[in-house]
Design an enzyme around this catalytic site. Structure first.
Site, PDB file in Angstrom:
ATOM      1  N   HIS A 168       1.401   3.121  14.062  1.00 56.27           N
ATOM      2  CA  HIS A 168       1.125   4.303  13.239  1.00 56.27           C
ATOM      3  C   HIS A 168       0.296   3.922  12.025  1.00 56.27           C
ATOM      4  CE1 HIS A 168       4.022   3.856   9.831  1.00 56.27           C
ATOM      5  NE2 HIS A 168       4.795   3.234  10.693  1.00 56.27           N
TER       6      HIS A 168
ATOM      7  N   ASP B 264       3.751  -1.455   5.867  1.00 52.65           N
ATOM      8  CA  ASP B 264       4.271  -0.506   6.853  1.00 52.65           C
ATOM      9  C   ASP B 264       3.313   0.671   6.871  1.00 52.65           C
ATOM     10  OD1 ASP B 264       5.623   1.324   8.368  1.00 52.65           O
ATOM     11  OD2 ASP B 264       7.335   1.517   7.032  1.00 52.65           O
TER      12      ASP B 264
ATOM     13  N   GLU C  93       4.085   9.199  11.899  1.00 55.83           N
ATOM     14  CA  GLU C  93       5.283   8.483  12.328  1.00 55.83           C
ATOM     15  C   GLU C  93       6.396   8.632  11.297  1.00 55.83           C
ATOM     16  OE1 GLU C  93       8.159   5.121  12.774  1.00 55.83           O
ATOM     17  OE2 GLU C  93       6.927   5.612  11.052  1.00 55.83           O
ATOM     18  N   GLU C  94       6.027   8.570  10.018  1.00 56.70           N
ATOM     19  CA  GLU C  94       7.035   8.575   8.943  1.00 56.70           C
ATOM     20  C   GLU C  94       7.777   9.910   8.842  1.00 56.70           C
ATOM     21  OE1 GLU C  94       7.945   5.962   7.620  1.00 56.70           O
ATOM     22  OE2 GLU C  94       6.285   4.538   7.568  1.00 56.70           O
TER      23      GLU C  94
ATOM     24  N   HIS D 105       9.241   0.297   2.571  1.00 57.81           N
ATOM     25  CA  HIS D 105       9.156   1.569   1.841  1.00 57.81           C
ATOM     26  C   HIS D 105       9.263   1.383   0.330  1.00 57.81           C
ATOM     27  CE1 HIS D 105       9.792   4.633   5.315  1.00 57.81           C
ATOM     28  NE2 HIS D 105       8.984   3.650   5.636  1.00 57.81           N
TER      29      HIS D 105
END
Lengths: 331, 354
Positions: free
Chosen positions: A63, A164, A194-195, A302
């Site tokens: 992603h 990420d 995706e998140e 994150h």
């Protein structure tokens, strides 16, 4: 190699607004792949190779979106209230900085807490963009921002925001560069959203109908932080066994383990109690696809300062090339 | 002893956690093979068994899904000779300490779930049940030996053998949802002597606990005209007698709510009343927590029904159910199936039949 990761991580692309990242990735891919498409949800789809007698069509998704914030309300005094795009942890918020897609920068802080030993709730936070009132505030409801987090080279380890999942996007490109011949039809998806629930991968996988699919992502390497997950930096790529929303096909897990053993790179097995990846969407496409996931171990996922290890990164490229250029047995 | 009891006991003695359903799938396939016309596995491992319609040409199809996977534990870390664990599915961790388990590594190893002795516990934790973060499995092996047989991701199933009680109660570690597998088997046996108008797919789904993956993909492959989820629900018991629970041993539940089709709710009520079968209405105001959640929104949508078997002590190693209720669920389904005419889709969904 690090330069590519730097470039990718420092481009803004919160879920649903991935176009800048997509452009950077497409630019990078141009000299290595000819068959590049963008689908309705914004997934960048690259096809390499043709399926021969021993081959499969294999979908690999990484992603390209990142977490961020979205303006929900501007106070009369010019302070900006916001909501989250993806999983944003309040504990990383105080003092962090954001940059809006229109270039406006801001600092995040919170109302005076009643109890300074507790992390304030999400709704207590605001962004200060230096505006004196709502009238001269340069951002409005619906504007998106990502967190700032400069790229830093620590030698073996690197630090940045959005490792990420831009690290995996860069890794996928390095893999594509190294693939000379393959018995497979390889379909690489740089996926969107995706998140916020693996939505890009869901529709991409439905359109592609692969025989086998897996996701490339990062996974929390929190071994040092006193959790009971056994994953750390420098111990090799992580082969996912299961996470909250996904159980890998045992055949895919073994295929990945065998690949790592064949080329003698270290690997770790991954069990995740929080979070998931695009694999969950790929697996349940149509009547089901044998699926798995490979992850780059990553500390402080994150947060504005995520950290990965370059040995893990290199080893994962080697493993990817091995997996994608040899016949697959899922027995 | 009822006809279904030996089969139910064998189901309750088999492992088969979400994602590792192999052992129980084998037992079910063996039992179903003589009762159906064909049997196959989906890509994710769900068992698809077809009782073909006696009607030539195009005919409607019904899918009945009962998930065969069970909740349990999984190894997250091997530390100083102990296994650290987390849940597969929604295991109730309050009852775990002291449970006997089987670790499914390179070979099967017996173990026990354990915790820090009470007297040695940090004082702020002594009055609370222990969450997963403080539980571990002891197998008696040391770190080196353990690493030979066990790796991260290996599943751990409950070792509790099934217990038969007086009258018709039974307890075991995976009545959720092997009770429904048994009920579906009762249904298939009832159907043996009937010619069917519809194709009937009995499906033992995988990975219901947590993700509903088996039902989502199997219903896409089969594309039935109607789908039914057969699952367990909360029975009344000490301290749990409110509107969210249903009497055990006194019949099945019929789902009502947005997850099921109102016309099907009506039909099932009518059939239950016709055959004097006791039932309770189970309101599902949001979602049913069953395979129906996935099946309802498969492809362009499938009308669904949820039939429930009340059990006590959900998601513990000693769930309890009534064998009578299991038989009832099977008989009700069989009655519904034999009542289906080839034009039933029109009569059911035009509102004419109710």
């Amino acid at each position: 190699m690090k330069e590519l990761i730097r470039k990718f991580t420092q481009t803004a692309g919160p879920s649903g607004y991935e176009s800048a990242v997509r452009n950077v990735i497409r630019e990078e891919l141009k000299s290595y792949a000819s068959n590049i498409q963008v689908d309705t949800l914004g997934n960048l789809i690259v096809r390499v190779g043709e399926k021969n007698r021993n081959g499969l069509s294999i979908l690999v998704a990484a992603h390209m979106d990142e977490i961020g914030v979205i303006v929900s309300h501007v106070e009369k005094n010019g302070l900006v209230r916001f909501s989250n795009i993806g999983t944003v942890f309040p504990r990383f918020l105080p003092g962090s900085r954001v940059v809006f897609l229109n270039g406006t920068r801001g600092v995040v802080n919170n109302e005076k807490p009643e109890d300074i030993t507790k992390i304030p709730k999400f709704e207590k936070f605001f962004i200060d963009v230096g505006a004196a009132s709502d009238k001269d505030c340069p951002v409005k409801i619906g504007d998106l921002a990502v967190f700032e987090g400069e790229f830093a080279d620590y030698g073996l380890n690197i630090v940045s925001k959005a490792l990420d999942n831009r690290a995996a996007c860069a890794l996928l490109i390095e893999t594509i560069k190294q693939i000379k011949t393959t018995p497979h039809e390889l379909i690489f998806v740089f996926s969107t959203q995706e998140e916020v629930g693996s939505r890009g991968a869901l529709t991409a996988a439905f359109g592609i109908e692969a025989d086998l699919g897996f996701a490339l992502d990062v996974t929390p390497a929190s071994h040092i932080l006193g959790t009971k997950m056994q994953c750390d930096l420098g111990k090799g790529p992580a082969i996912k066994v299961r996470d909250v929303n996904f159980i890998s096909d045992p055949g895919v897990v073994n295929w990945m383990i065998d690949g790592a053993k064949k080329i003698r790179v270290p690997y770790q097995l991954e069990i995740l109690d929080v979070g998931s990846t695009d694999a969950r969407s790929i697996q349940m496409t149509r009547s089901g696809i044998a699926s798995g996931a490979l992850s780059i171990p990553c500390r402080y996922v994150h947060s504005p300062s995520e950290m990965i290890n370059m040995n893990d990164y290199q080893n994962m490229i080697a493993l990817m090339v091995r997996l994608l250029t040899n016949p697959v047995s899922l027995g | 002893m009822t006809v279904i009891e030996p089969f139910l006991l064998s189901l309750l003695s088999a492992p088969g956690l979400s994602g590792s359903e192999g052992p129980v799938s084998k037992i079910i396939a063996e039992k179903w093979r003589p009762l159906v016309d064909e049997i196959s596995s989906s890509r994710l491992g769900s068992l698809h068994a077809l009782r073909r319609s006696a009607v030539e040409g195009k005919r409607p199809s019904l899918m009945i899904a009962a998930h065969m996977d069970a909740v349990g534990l999984v190894v997250t870390k091997i530390e100083n000779g102990f296994l650290l664990i987390t849940a597969v599915g929604g295991v109730d961790d309050r009852i775990l300490p002291g449970q006997a388990v089987i670790v499914h590594g390179k070979r099967e190893i017996p173990g026990i779930v354990q915790m820090i002795p009470d007297r040695l516990m940090p004082s702020n934790l002594t009055n609370e049940p222990l969450r997963f973060s403080r539980l571990f499995v002891d197998t008696g092996f040391d770190q080196k030996e353990l690493e030979k047989f066990v790796q991260i991701g290996d599943v751990i199933s409950f070792a509790q053998p099934p217990i038969l009680f007086k009258d018709d109660y039974i307890a075991g570690h995976s009545l959720d949802n092997r009770a429904s597998i048994a009920a579906l088997t009762v249904c298939l046996e009832e159907l043996k002597n009937y010619n069917l108008q519809w194709d009937v797919w009995a499906v033992a789904t995988v990975q219901e606990e947590g993700t509903l993956r088996g039902a989502a993909t199997s219903s896409y492959e089969i594309r039935p005209d109607i789908a039914i989820a057969l699952d367990v629900t909360f029975a009344k018991g000490p301290g749990s007698n409110n509107h969210m629970t249903f009497p055990m041993g006194k019949g099945i539940t019929i789902g009502i709510g947005s997850n099921v089709h109102p016309a099907l709710t009506g039909i099932f009520k009518k059939i239950a009343e016709e055959i004097d079968m006791p039932y309770a209405m189970e309101p599902m105001p949001r979602s049913s927590g069953t395979d129906s959640m996935a099946m309802q929104i498969t492809a362009d949508g499938i009308p669904n029904m949820v039939i429930g078997i009340p059990i006590r002590y959900m998601h513990t190693p000693v769930e309890m159910a009534s064998i009578n209720d299991i038989m009832r669920a099977g008989r009700l389904l069989a009655r519904f199936i034999t009542s289906l005419e080839t034009n039933a889709l029109e009569t059911i969904f035009s509102g004419k039949s109710s």
